[in-house]
Motif scaffolding. Structure first.
Motif, short mmCIF file in Angstrom:
data_model
loop_
_atom_site.label_atom_id
_atom_site.label_comp_id
_atom_site.label_asym_id
_atom_site.label_seq_id
_atom_site.Cartn_x
_atom_site.Cartn_y
_atom_site.Cartn_z
N TYR A 183 0.81 -1.22 0.00
CA TYR A 183 0.00 0.00 0.00
C TYR A 183 0.85 1.27 0.00
O TYR A 183 0.33 2.37 0.27
CB TYR A 183 -0.93 0.01 1.22
CG TYR A 183 -1.94 -1.11 1.25
CD1 TYR A 183 -2.58 -1.55 0.08
CD2 TYR A 183 -2.28 -1.73 2.44
CE1 TYR A 183 -3.51 -2.57 0.12
CE2 TYR A 183 -3.22 -2.76 2.49
CZ TYR A 183 -3.83 -3.17 1.32
OH TYR A 183 -4.75 -4.18 1.36
N ALA A 184 2.12 1.15 -0.30
CA ALA A 184 3.00 2.33 -0.33
C ALA A 184 2.46 3.34 -1.35
O ALA A 184 2.00 2.97 -2.44
CB ALA A 184 4.42 1.92 -0.70
N SER A 185 2.51 4.62 -0.98
CA SER A 185 2.13 5.73 -1.86
C SER A 185 0.66 5.70 -2.27
O SER A 185 0.29 6.28 -3.29
CB SER A 185 3.00 5.75 -3.13
OG SER A 185 4.37 5.71 -2.80
N MET A 186 -0.19 5.05 -1.47
CA MET A 186 -1.61 4.94 -1.84
C MET A 186 -2.54 5.77 -0.97
O MET A 186 -3.69 6.00 -1.34
CB MET A 186 -2.06 3.48 -1.80
CG MET A 186 -1.44 2.62 -2.88
SD MET A 186 -2.26 1.02 -2.99
CE MET A 186 -1.22 0.22 -4.21
N LEU A 187 -2.08 6.22 0.20
CA LEU A 187 -2.96 6.89 1.15
C LEU A 187 -2.74 8.40 1.14
O LEU A 187 -1.61 8.87 1.19
CB LEU A 187 -2.71 6.35 2.57
CG LEU A 187 -3.43 7.04 3.73
CD1 LEU A 187 -4.95 6.87 3.62
CD2 LEU A 187 -2.93 6.48 5.07
N VAL A 188 -3.84 9.15 1.10
CA VAL A 188 -3.79 10.60 1.32
C VAL A 188 -4.58 10.90 2.59
O VAL A 188 -5.68 10.37 2.80
CB VAL A 188 -4.33 11.40 0.12
CG1 VAL A 188 -5.76 11.01 -0.26
CG2 VAL A 188 -4.25 12.90 0.40
N ILE A 189 -4.00 11.72 3.45
CA ILE A 189 -4.65 12.12 4.69
C ILE A 189 -4.62 13.64 4.79
O ILE A 189 -3.91 14.32 4.05
CB ILE A 189 -3.96 11.50 5.93
CG1 ILE A 189 -2.54 12.06 6.08
CG2 ILE A 189 -3.93 9.98 5.84
CD1 ILE A 189 -1.85 11.65 7.37
N GLU A 190 -5.38 14.15 5.75
CA GLU A 190 -5.43 15.59 5.97
C GLU A 190 -4.49 15.97 7.12
O GLU A 190 -4.28 15.21 8.05
CB GLU A 190 -6.85 16.03 6.32
CG GLU A 190 -7.88 15.71 5.24
CD GLU A 190 -8.43 14.30 5.30
OE1 GLU A 190 -9.21 13.91 4.42
OE2 GLU A 190 -8.06 13.56 6.25
#
Length: 232
Positions: free
Chosen positions: A44-51
Motif C-alpha cells: 500500500y505504499a504511496s496509496m494513502l492521502v490524509i489531511e
C-alpha cells in the motif's frame, strides 16, 4: 463549565475512517485494507492521502484514532506511515477531490467518513443504477467516532431562546434531516435512518474513541509531536 451554562447536549455523531476506491483497487489487483496496521504494508505504499491534523477535523480524528489504537507507541506508527509515503494535504476537500483516485488523483485511499459511500451514491452524476453498489468502501477498523454538541453560552442575554434552539436541534424533525444533509447520524435513536444509510453506510461497531477531557488536555502536545514527525 467556564464556557457553557450547563452541560452541552450531543446532537449528532459520525465516524472518520479510511475510504477506498473500489475500481482503482480492482485495476491494481489488490485487496482493500481493513486496519490501521494494514496501511503500513509495502503493497500500500504511496496509496494513502490524509489531511493535516493541525488544519483539518478529519485529519485530527485520524491522528486520534492512532493514539487510541497504539497508546504511547503512536509516534512509532506515524514514523512507519511516513516511511510508506503517505501524502498529507491541508483539507478534506483537497484530499478527496484532488488526490483521491475517484476524482482523478493517484491515491486510492483517503481519510474521509463512514458515510461518504452514501454521499457518493446520492450525488452521483450521472445517477447510478438503482441496484449498483457504492463506488467507494470503508476500512471499518480504522474509524474514530466524532460526536458534535451544542450548548448555551454562559452569560447569554437570551437563555430562553437559546434553549428553544437546543430543543429544536435534538427534536425528531431536525434529527431526521441530518443523515442526508450533513451525512452524520442523529443522536435521537428514535429517528429512522434513510435507505441510503442502511444500504451504503457500514455500521461501525467498535470505533476508536478517547475521553474528551484527554483530548482537551493533550491535543496541543499531540499536535506538536505529530507535526515534528509528519511535517518535518
Amino acid at each position: 463549565s467556564e464556557v457553557f451554562d450547563g452541560e452541552p447536549v450531543a446532537v449528532d455523531y459520525g465516524d472518520v475512517c479510511v475510504n477506498y476506491d473500489i475500481a482503482a483497487l480492482a485495476e491494481r489487483g489488490i485487496d482493500a485494507p481493513e486496519t490501521l496496521d494494514d496501511l503500513l504494508s509495502s503493497q500500500y505504499a504511496s496509496m494513502l492521502v490524509i489531511e493535516n491534523a493541525t488544519t483539518s477535523s478529519p485529519g485530527l480524528a485520524f491522528l486520534l484514532a492512532t493514539i487510541a489504537a497504539f497508546g504511547d507507541d503512536w509516534p512509532n506508527y506515524w514514523e512507519k506511515l511516513i516511511d510508506n509515503d503517505v501524502l498529507i494535504v491541508d483539507s478534506w476537500s483537497d484530499a478527496y477531490y484532488t488526490s483521491f483516485t475517484r476524482y482523478g488523483g493517484d491515491r486510492p485511499f483517503v481519510v474521509s467518513y463512514a458515510t461518504s459511500p452514501p454521499a457518493e451514491v446520492i450525488f452521483a452524476d450521472p445517477p447510478m443504477a438503482q441496484d449498483a453498489p457504492a463506488p467507494t468502501g470503508v476500512a471499518t477498523e480504522t474509524c474514530f467516532r466524532q460526536t458534535e454538541y451544542a450548548g448555551i453560552l454562559r452569560g447569554t442575554n437570551d437563555p430562553a431562546e437559546s434553549q428553544l434552539l437546543i430543543d429544536y436541534l435534538i427534536s425528531k424533525d431536525f434529527q431526521t434531516l441530518l443523515p442526508e444533509s450533513l451525512f452524520v447520524y442523529p443522536i435521537n435513536a428514535d429517528v429512522e435512518l434513510p435507505e441510503s444509510f442502511i444500504k451504503y453506510a457500514p455500521q461501525i461497531s467498535q470505533p476508536f474513541t478517547l475521553p474528551s477531557k484527554d483530548i482537551a488536555t493533550y491535543r496541543e502536545v499531540w499536535l506538536e509531536q505529530w507535526s515534528d514527525i509528519a511535517l518535518r
